[in-house]
Scaffold this active site. Structure first.
Site, PDB file in Angstrom:
ATOM      1  N   LYS A   1      23.345  37.902 -12.505  1.00  0.00           N
ATOM      2  CA  LYS A   1      24.233  38.337 -11.420  1.00  0.00           C
ATOM      3  C   LYS A   1      24.764  37.174 -10.590  1.00  0.00           C
ATOM      4  O   LYS A   1      24.176  36.098 -10.550  1.00  0.00           O
ATOM      5  CB  LYS A   1      23.547  39.376 -10.538  1.00  0.00           C
ATOM      6  CG  LYS A   1      22.627  38.839  -9.466  1.00  0.00           C
ATOM      7  CD  LYS A   1      22.303  39.971  -8.511  1.00  0.00           C
ATOM      8  CE  LYS A   1      21.613  39.542  -7.248  1.00  0.00           C
ATOM      9  NZ  LYS A   1      22.367  38.677  -6.349  1.00  0.00           N
TER      10      LYS A   1
ATOM     11  N   LYS B   1       9.804  35.145  -1.139  1.00  0.00           N
ATOM     12  CA  LYS B   1      10.194  34.349   0.030  1.00  0.00           C
ATOM     13  C   LYS B   1      10.578  35.205   1.240  1.00  0.00           C
ATOM     14  O   LYS B   1      10.645  34.708   2.346  1.00  0.00           O
ATOM     15  CB  LYS B   1      11.382  33.447  -0.343  1.00  0.00           C
ATOM     16  CG  LYS B   1      12.704  34.184  -0.526  1.00  0.00           C
ATOM     17  CD  LYS B   1      13.853  33.250  -0.879  1.00  0.00           C
ATOM     18  CE  LYS B   1      15.141  34.028  -1.052  1.00  0.00           C
ATOM     19  NZ  LYS B   1      16.243  33.251  -1.553  1.00  0.00           N
TER      20      LYS B   1
ATOM     21  N   HIS C   1      22.791  45.185  -3.584  1.00  0.00           N
ATOM     22  CA  HIS C   1      22.144  44.099  -2.848  1.00  0.00           C
ATOM     23  C   HIS C   1      22.081  44.557  -1.393  1.00  0.00           C
ATOM     24  O   HIS C   1      22.878  45.392  -0.972  1.00  0.00           O
ATOM     25  CB  HIS C   1      22.967  42.818  -3.014  1.00  0.00           C
ATOM     26  CG  HIS C   1      22.262  41.581  -2.567  1.00  0.00           C
ATOM     27  ND1 HIS C   1      22.348  41.103  -1.289  1.00  0.00           N
ATOM     28  CD2 HIS C   1      21.443  40.725  -3.234  1.00  0.00           C
ATOM     29  CE1 HIS C   1      21.617  39.993  -1.185  1.00  0.00           C
ATOM     30  NE2 HIS C   1      21.061  39.745  -2.352  1.00  0.00           N
TER      31      HIS C   1
ATOM     32  N   LYS D   1      22.244  30.132  -9.737  1.00  0.00           N
ATOM     33  CA  LYS D   1      22.034  29.188  -8.631  1.00  0.00           C
ATOM     34  C   LYS D   1      22.572  27.838  -9.060  1.00  0.00           C
ATOM     35  O   LYS D   1      22.526  27.524 -10.256  1.00  0.00           O
ATOM     36  CB  LYS D   1      20.545  29.075  -8.286  1.00  0.00           C
ATOM     37  CG  LYS D   1      19.866  30.380  -7.893  1.00  0.00           C
ATOM     38  CD  LYS D   1      20.057  30.727  -6.434  1.00  0.00           C
ATOM     39  CE  LYS D   1      19.537  32.139  -6.139  1.00  0.00           C
ATOM     40  NZ  LYS D   1      19.571  32.551  -4.765  1.00  0.00           N
TER      41      LYS D   1
ATOM     42  N   ASP E   1      25.511  35.543  -6.941  1.00  0.00           N
ATOM     43  CA  ASP E   1      24.786  35.609  -5.681  1.00  0.00           C
ATOM     44  C   ASP E   1      25.662  36.271  -4.617  1.00  0.00           C
ATOM     45  O   ASP E   1      26.880  36.359  -4.767  1.00  0.00           O
ATOM     46  CB  ASP E   1      24.348  34.204  -5.247  1.00  0.00           C
ATOM     47  CG  ASP E   1      22.941  34.245  -4.664  1.00  0.00           C
ATOM     48  OD1 ASP E   1      22.604  35.265  -4.049  1.00  0.00           O
ATOM     49  OD2 ASP E   1      22.200  33.273  -4.826  1.00  0.00           O
ATOM     50  N   GLU E   2      25.027  36.712  -3.534  1.00  0.00           N
ATOM     51  CA  GLU E   2      25.771  37.509  -2.540  1.00  0.00           C
ATOM     52  C   GLU E   2      26.845  36.691  -1.820  1.00  0.00           C
ATOM     53  O   GLU E   2      27.827  37.255  -1.335  1.00  0.00           O
ATOM     54  CB  GLU E   2      24.812  38.161  -1.531  1.00  0.00           C
ATOM     55  CG  GLU E   2      24.084  37.233  -0.565  1.00  0.00           C
ATOM     56  CD  GLU E   2      22.849  36.591  -1.187  1.00  0.00           C
ATOM     57  OE1 GLU E   2      22.557  36.866  -2.367  1.00  0.00           O
ATOM     58  OE2 GLU E   2      22.202  35.791  -0.490  1.00  0.00           O
TER      59      GLU E   2
END
Ligand code: CAP
Ligand code: MG
Length: 424
Positions: free
Chosen positions: A175, A305, A265, A149, A177-178
């Protein structure tokens, strides 16, 4: 055949039948018999009217509604309706037109029992839980990982540095992120080279095996090109967004047999899974991904979340982690056949932090991957301390030590708990 001809409550499904469980709500004024018959008809051989000169033998290929219990219905499909190894064809039939029919107010595909002949036409996971544990040399504990992030914005060197700090802080897996594939400021090839270089450095320094998970989600040819590049550069794993690329692309990647761990994912799954009355269950999606050959799959958590039913998460974990793997009850339609399809690691992710670990492990067991984005890099002292705090929380959990007690001697965990708390 009329719609109601597809309902045969005396029918007992054959071992070779594919059986779907649906939640069905008929449209206003439509009987349950007609509505369920419509589903069976449209998803197998029928249409809105009878076909005048259809050869009678074709009726045998019709699906049969054999159980109606309140709004829950079971439909058996003859095996011959499906093409081996063709997941899109299977889903165009049993999860296709039926969702838009006028006779139906709501329809949800809750579960599929796959016949062995069809199952064995798919590869299944290459590694599964055991294979991944063997690569990492981690026999029992949950794996811990992170998503770099901010989601996008870092350049490849900055990205690799965050990855490195995560690994040396004690995480097993890092990993992409998408949202990050190959962007102007962080190109795929450079990202992979820089991050794998840092992975090797971290492995040397820690003496542990680490995994980097580049996101190869892209148009199919480009996806394959990127996966091959990861292999060539010494990577062990790639991530694929199973809903946005589609089942066909997932099959293509698995069938390419690159010996890479496939990390699934599921961005967008909630378009179909979130409505409890209409769509498809996450359990069905997980089964499909598993049949095709995902080794590890996001299933969400009830504490983070993302919205998710407690029931959905346990259901999936029970199915995948217990029944399918070890103790599937004898007599279950798929008892023998799932034996060939290796169990997958479930990934618990989405808004979790170290204070969630004891609860998730208690709830889902040890064959899980705990994955923290904000819950790592949002640590008051940054990524390295965030990774350490996660590691400390996991160690404490494995030894049944309360996190607050552990925090007294572990400053990184203390800071994490001061920021996010411990979730009971
Ligand atoms: C987690 C995550 C995943 C979600 C998706 C994210 O980050 O990388 O995409 O886990 O949900 O970007 O949100 P955080 P799910 O740890 O910062 O939340 O796993 O339920 O499919
Ligand atoms: Mg993400």
């Amino acid at each position: 055949m009329k719609y109601t001809d597809y309902v045969d409550l005396n029918y007992r499904p054959a071992k070779s039948d594919l059986v779907c469980e649906f939640y069905v709500e008929p449209a206003k004024g439509v009987s349950m018999k007609k509505a369920t018959g419509a589903v069976a008809s449209e998803s197998s051989i029928g249409t809105w009217t009878t076909i005048t000169k259809a050869p009678p033998r074709i009726n045998k290929l019709g699906a049969r509604v054999f159980l109606i219990k309140g709004n829950y219905v079971k439909i058996a499909y003859p095996f011959e309706l499906f093409e081996l190894g063709n997941m899109p064809q299977i889903l165009s039939s049993i999860a296709g037109n039926i969702f838009g029919m006028k006779d139906i107010a709501n329809l949800r595909l809750e579960d599929i029992k796959w016949p062995y002949q069809l199952m064995k036409s798919f590869e299944g996971p290459k590694y599964g839980i055991k294979g991944i544990r063997k690569i990492l040399k981690i026999p029992k504990r949950p794996l811990i990982g992170t998503i770099v992030k901010p989601k996008v914005g870092l350049n490849s060197k900055e990205h690799a540095k965050v990855a490195y700090e995560s690994w040396i802080g004690g995480l097993d897996l890092v990993k992409m992120d998408e949202n990050l594939t190959s962007l102007k400021f962080n190109k795929f090839g450079k990202n992979v080279r820089e991050s794998l270089k840092m992975r090797r450095k971290a492995e040397k320094e820690t003496g542990e095996k680490k995994i980097y998970v580049p996101n190869v989600t892209a148009e199919t040819t480009e996806m394959l090109r990127r996966a091959r590049l990861v292999k060539k550069e010494g990577g062990r794993c790639v991530m694929i967004d199973i809903i946005t690329v589609g089942w066909s692309a997932l099959q293509t990647l698995r069938n390419e047999n690159l010996n890479l761990i496939l990390h699934g994912h599921r961005a967008g799954h909630a378009m179909m899974t979130r409505n409890p009355k209409h769509g498809i269950s996450m359990l069905v999606i997980a089964d499909i991904a598993r049949l095709i050959g995902i080794d590890q799959l996001h299933i969400g958590t009830i504490v983070g979340k993302m919205a998710g039913e407690r029931q959905e998460v346990t259901h999936i974990s029970e199915e995948i982690e217990k029944k399918f793997v070890k103790e599937r009850p004898v007599g279950h339609t798929l008892a023998e056949s799932w034996g060939n399809i290796k169990p997958v690691f479930v990934i618990c992710s989405g808004g979790i932090h170290p204070g969630h670990i004891p609860r998730i492990v208690k709830f889902l067991g040890k064959d899980i991957i705990l994955q923290f984005g904000g819950g790592c890099h949002g640590h008051p002292n940054g990524t390295f301390s965030g990774a350490k705090a996660i590691n400390q929380a996991l160690c404490a959990t494995m030894q049944n030590i309360p996190l607050k007690k552990c925090a007294k001697t572990h400053p990184e965990l203390k800071m994490a708990i001061d920021k996010w708390g411990v979730v009971k």
